[in-house]
Design an enzyme around this catalytic site. Structure first.
Site, PDB file in Angstrom:
ATOM      1  N   ASP A 189       0.818  -1.226   0.000  1.00 17.71           N
ATOM      2  CA  ASP A 189       0.000   0.000   0.000  1.00 17.71           C
ATOM      3  C   ASP A 189       0.850   1.273   0.000  1.00 17.71           C
ATOM      4  O   ASP A 189       0.327   2.380   0.135  1.00 17.71           O
ATOM      5  CB  ASP A 189      -0.943   0.005   1.212  1.00 17.71           C
ATOM      6  CG  ASP A 189      -0.184  -0.066   2.536  1.00 17.71           C
ATOM      7  OD1 ASP A 189       1.071  -0.059   2.501  1.00 17.71           O
ATOM      8  OD2 ASP A 189      -0.832  -0.126   3.589  1.00 17.71           O
ATOM      9  N   GLU A 238       3.249   2.134   2.219  1.00  8.00           N
ATOM     10  CA  GLU A 238       3.859   2.510   3.514  1.00  8.00           C
ATOM     11  C   GLU A 238       5.301   2.005   3.580  1.00  8.00           C
ATOM     12  O   GLU A 238       5.627   0.983   2.987  1.00  8.00           O
ATOM     13  CB  GLU A 238       3.043   1.902   4.666  1.00  8.00           C
ATOM     14  CG  GLU A 238       1.676   2.533   4.801  1.00  8.00           C
ATOM     15  CD  GLU A 238       0.805   1.824   5.833  1.00  8.00           C
ATOM     16  OE1 GLU A 238       1.264   0.831   6.440  1.00  8.00           O
ATOM     17  OE2 GLU A 238      -0.352   2.267   6.023  1.00  8.00           O
ATOM     18  N   ARG A 264      11.121  26.684   6.291  1.00 13.02           N
ATOM     19  CA  ARG A 264      10.708  28.066   6.011  1.00 13.02           C
ATOM     20  C   ARG A 264       9.407  28.436   6.712  1.00 13.02           C
ATOM     21  O   ARG A 264       9.025  29.591   6.753  1.00 13.02           O
ATOM     22  CB  ARG A 264      10.594  28.279   4.500  1.00 13.02           C
ATOM     23  CG  ARG A 264      11.944  28.491   3.870  1.00 13.02           C
ATOM     24  CD  ARG A 264      11.838  28.798   2.416  1.00 13.02           C
ATOM     25  NE  ARG A 264      11.334  27.670   1.658  1.00 13.02           N
ATOM     26  CZ  ARG A 264      11.027  27.732   0.370  1.00 13.02           C
ATOM     27  NH1 ARG A 264      11.153  28.855  -0.284  1.00 13.02           N
ATOM     28  NH2 ARG A 264      10.604  26.659  -0.261  1.00 13.02           N
ATOM     29  N   ASP A 266      17.160  39.403   1.024  1.00 11.08           N
ATOM     30  CA  ASP A 266      16.028  39.858   1.854  1.00 11.08           C
ATOM     31  C   ASP A 266      16.540  40.213   3.242  1.00 11.08           C
ATOM     32  O   ASP A 266      17.669  39.857   3.604  1.00 11.08           O
ATOM     33  CB  ASP A 266      14.898  38.808   1.924  1.00 11.08           C
ATOM     34  CG  ASP A 266      15.400  37.428   2.272  1.00 11.08           C
ATOM     35  OD1 ASP A 266      16.298  37.329   3.127  1.00 11.08           O
ATOM     36  OD2 ASP A 266      14.902  36.441   1.692  1.00 11.08           O
ATOM     37  N   LYS A 303      12.846  42.930   0.044  1.00  9.18           N
ATOM     38  CA  LYS A 303      12.050  42.088  -0.870  1.00  9.18           C
ATOM     39  C   LYS A 303      10.642  41.909  -0.320  1.00  9.18           C
ATOM     40  O   LYS A 303      10.458  41.769   0.878  1.00  9.18           O
ATOM     41  CB  LYS A 303      12.761  40.738  -0.994  1.00  9.18           C
ATOM     42  CG  LYS A 303      11.980  39.615  -1.630  1.00  9.18           C
ATOM     43  CD  LYS A 303      12.770  38.294  -1.579  1.00  9.18           C
ATOM     44  CE  LYS A 303      12.135  37.292  -0.642  1.00  9.18           C
ATOM     45  NZ  LYS A 303      12.799  35.977  -0.653  1.00  9.18           N
ATOM     46  N   ARG A 354       6.885  39.661  -0.974  1.00 10.95           N
ATOM     47  CA  ARG A 354       6.257  38.549  -1.701  1.00 10.95           C
ATOM     48  C   ARG A 354       4.772  38.832  -1.799  1.00 10.95           C
ATOM     49  O   ARG A 354       4.022  38.525  -0.870  1.00 10.95           O
ATOM     50  CB  ARG A 354       6.464  37.239  -0.924  1.00 10.95           C
ATOM     51  CG  ARG A 354       7.702  36.469  -1.329  1.00 10.95           C
ATOM     52  CD  ARG A 354       7.594  35.028  -0.848  1.00 10.95           C
ATOM     53  NE  ARG A 354       8.887  34.360  -0.919  1.00 10.95           N
ATOM     54  CZ  ARG A 354       9.355  33.779  -2.022  1.00 10.95           C
ATOM     55  NH1 ARG A 354       8.643  33.795  -3.129  1.00 10.95           N
ATOM     56  NH2 ARG A 354      10.528  33.187  -2.014  1.00 10.95           N
ATOM     57  N   THR A 401      12.117  28.348  -6.230  1.00 11.64           N
ATOM     58  CA  THR A 401      11.674  28.667  -7.598  1.00 11.64           C
ATOM     59  C   THR A 401      12.735  29.468  -8.357  1.00 11.64           C
ATOM     60  O   THR A 401      12.692  29.564  -9.580  1.00 11.64           O
ATOM     61  CB  THR A 401      10.400  29.525  -7.564  1.00 11.64           C
ATOM     62  OG1 THR A 401      10.710  30.776  -6.909  1.00 11.64           O
ATOM     63  CG2 THR A 401       9.271  28.837  -6.819  1.00 11.64           C
ATOM     64  N   THR A 405      13.493  34.724  -6.174  1.00 11.20           N
ATOM     65  CA  THR A 405      14.227  35.693  -5.344  1.00 11.20           C
ATOM     66  C   THR A 405      15.512  36.121  -6.047  1.00 11.20           C
ATOM     67  O   THR A 405      15.829  37.319  -6.125  1.00 11.20           O
ATOM     68  CB  THR A 405      14.568  35.040  -3.980  1.00 11.20           C
ATOM     69  OG1 THR A 405      13.347  34.705  -3.332  1.00 11.20           O
ATOM     70  CG2 THR A 405      15.399  35.956  -3.100  1.00 11.20           C
TER      71      THR A 405
HETATM   72  C1  R5P Z   1      13.529  33.215   1.991  1.00  9.82           C
HETATM   73  O1  R5P Z   1      13.387  33.734   3.095  1.00  9.82           O
HETATM   74  C2  R5P Z   1      14.653  32.292   1.666  1.00  9.82           C
HETATM   75  O2  R5P Z   1      15.828  32.680   2.345  1.00  9.82           O
HETATM   76  C3  R5P Z   1      14.927  32.241   0.166  1.00  9.82           C
HETATM   77  O3  R5P Z   1      15.334  33.497  -0.285  1.00  9.82           O
HETATM   78  C4  R5P Z   1      13.682  31.834  -0.587  1.00  9.82           C
HETATM   79  O4  R5P Z   1      13.022  30.813   0.076  1.00  9.82           O
HETATM   80  C5  R5P Z   1      14.013  31.406  -1.999  1.00  9.82           C
HETATM   81  O5  R5P Z   1      12.839  31.001  -2.621  1.00  9.82           O
HETATM   82  P1  R5P Z   1      12.620  31.208  -4.189  1.00  9.82           P
HETATM   83  O6  R5P Z   1      13.828  30.633  -4.878  1.00  9.82           O
HETATM   84  O7  R5P Z   1      11.356  30.438  -4.477  1.00  9.82           O
HETATM   85  O8  R5P Z   1      12.443  32.667  -4.440  1.00  9.82           O
END
Ligand code: R5P
Length: 321
Positions: free
Chosen positions: A43, A45, A102, A175, A198, A200, A229, A232
């Protein structure tokens, strides 16, 4: 190593999170990984079979909780449970990348604090101590009631910046949350720092509001804990070039590299992206073939040294002086 250790002999075990890194750590220490199998029931697990006795031993279980994050976490939990029930003298969870980190505070009403929840479960499952690398926030150490050795790859990344032989460097935090990280790298390299304000607007969108500090005519080195992603770093590199930075390098500990991140970074005004191997690359060959800007440095010697020091009861913080 001393002849007698109250926690018994050092034993290394590996989950399936990053077997290549575990092998490297084992080679650095000079002992083999203990035999263990993680299988699945029909299943889906997980089951774990540890093929060597751990009774009375000082066991280090290496398992980053990266993608597939839920699978790697559950593997970590069940293996810790198996080790505890098999009477290991001490169990150290070696978590080169700590998933869910995070989410370490509430940023909106009714938010979970997932980083704390994971810490609770890791401890409940049987970890007597934890070794982690570059936690997103230092406060995460306090989410555990057992000792945490919070390692940092800053020196490894600093070495690469020096090798690049670029002059007039400014270290940049993308950031405000990463200001301390930038200050530490800036101090090692003896260069000034800048900080990006920065925002979001959405989880998957990043907006640079302001660059605080002087970057014009300087080679910017952005330092961050992780790339997911890539949003940033793309926004930060564009803003830095717009403010007159002559070039942009990126040094980051954890290459989470979600779908499309490498392509996004490749198209950004970035000269080199340096990450470490706390997480396996999604598809190593393809990533290297298509992304000559990418360089991966190993944290295996750092983790191996920390494991040996913990085992021998020697200082780990000395590693960072
Ligand atoms: C944010 O506080 C982290 O330190 C990274 O800057 C962030 O998580 C990077 O995420 P992404 O590549 O999606 O922008």
């Amino acid at each position: 190593m001393p002849d007698f250790n109250p926690y018994g002999e050092l034993m290394l075990l590996s989950g399936t999170g990053h077997p290549e890194l575990s092998e490297k750590i084992a080679r650095e220490i000079g002992i083999p990984l203990a035999k263990m199998e993680i299988t699945r029931f029909a299943d889906g697990e997980f089951d774990v079979k540890i093929h060597e006795s751990v009774r009375g031993h000082d066991v280090f279980l290496i398992q980053p909780t990266c993608q597939p994050v839920s699978d790697n976490l559950v593997q970590l939990f069940v293996t810790l449970d198996a080790l505890r029930r098999a009477s290991a003298a001490r169990i150290t969870a070696v978590i080169p990348y700590y998933g869910y980190q995070r989410k370490e505070k509430k940023t909106a009403p009714r938010d979970p604090i997932s980083a704390k929840l994971m810490a609770n479960i890791i401890e409940l499952a049987g970890a007597s101590r934890v070794i982690a690398v570059d936690l997103h926030a230092e406060a995460i150490q306090g989410f555990f009631d057992v000792p945490v050795d919070a390692l940092t790859a800053t020196k490894i990344l600093a070495r690469r910046v020096r090798e690049r032989h670029v002059s007039d460097v400014v270290v940049v935090s993308p950031d405000t949350g990463g200001a301390l990280r930038a200050r530490r790298l800036g101090a090692i390299l003896d260069v000034p720092i800048a900080i990006i304000d920065k925002r979001r607007p959405r989880d998957d969108a990043v907006e640079v509001v302001h660059v605080v500090g002087d970057v014009a005519g300087r080679h910017a080195v952005i330092v961050d804990d992780l790339i997911s992603t890539g949003g940033t770093l793309v926004s930060a590199s564009e803003a830095l070039r717009a403010q007159g930075a002559t070039g942009v390098d990126v040094v980051v500990t954890h290459g989470v590299l979600s779908e499309g991140a490498l392509e996004r970074l490749h198209a950004a005004p970035i000269d080199e992206i340096c990450i470490t191997d706390t997480i396996p690359l999604p598809d190593a060959r393809r990533a290297f073939d298509n992304h000559p800007k990418l360089r991966v440095l190993s944290v295996a010697p750092l983790i191996a040294e920390a494991i040996v020091r913990v085992h021998e009861g020697r200082s780990v913080s000395e590693l960072f002086r």
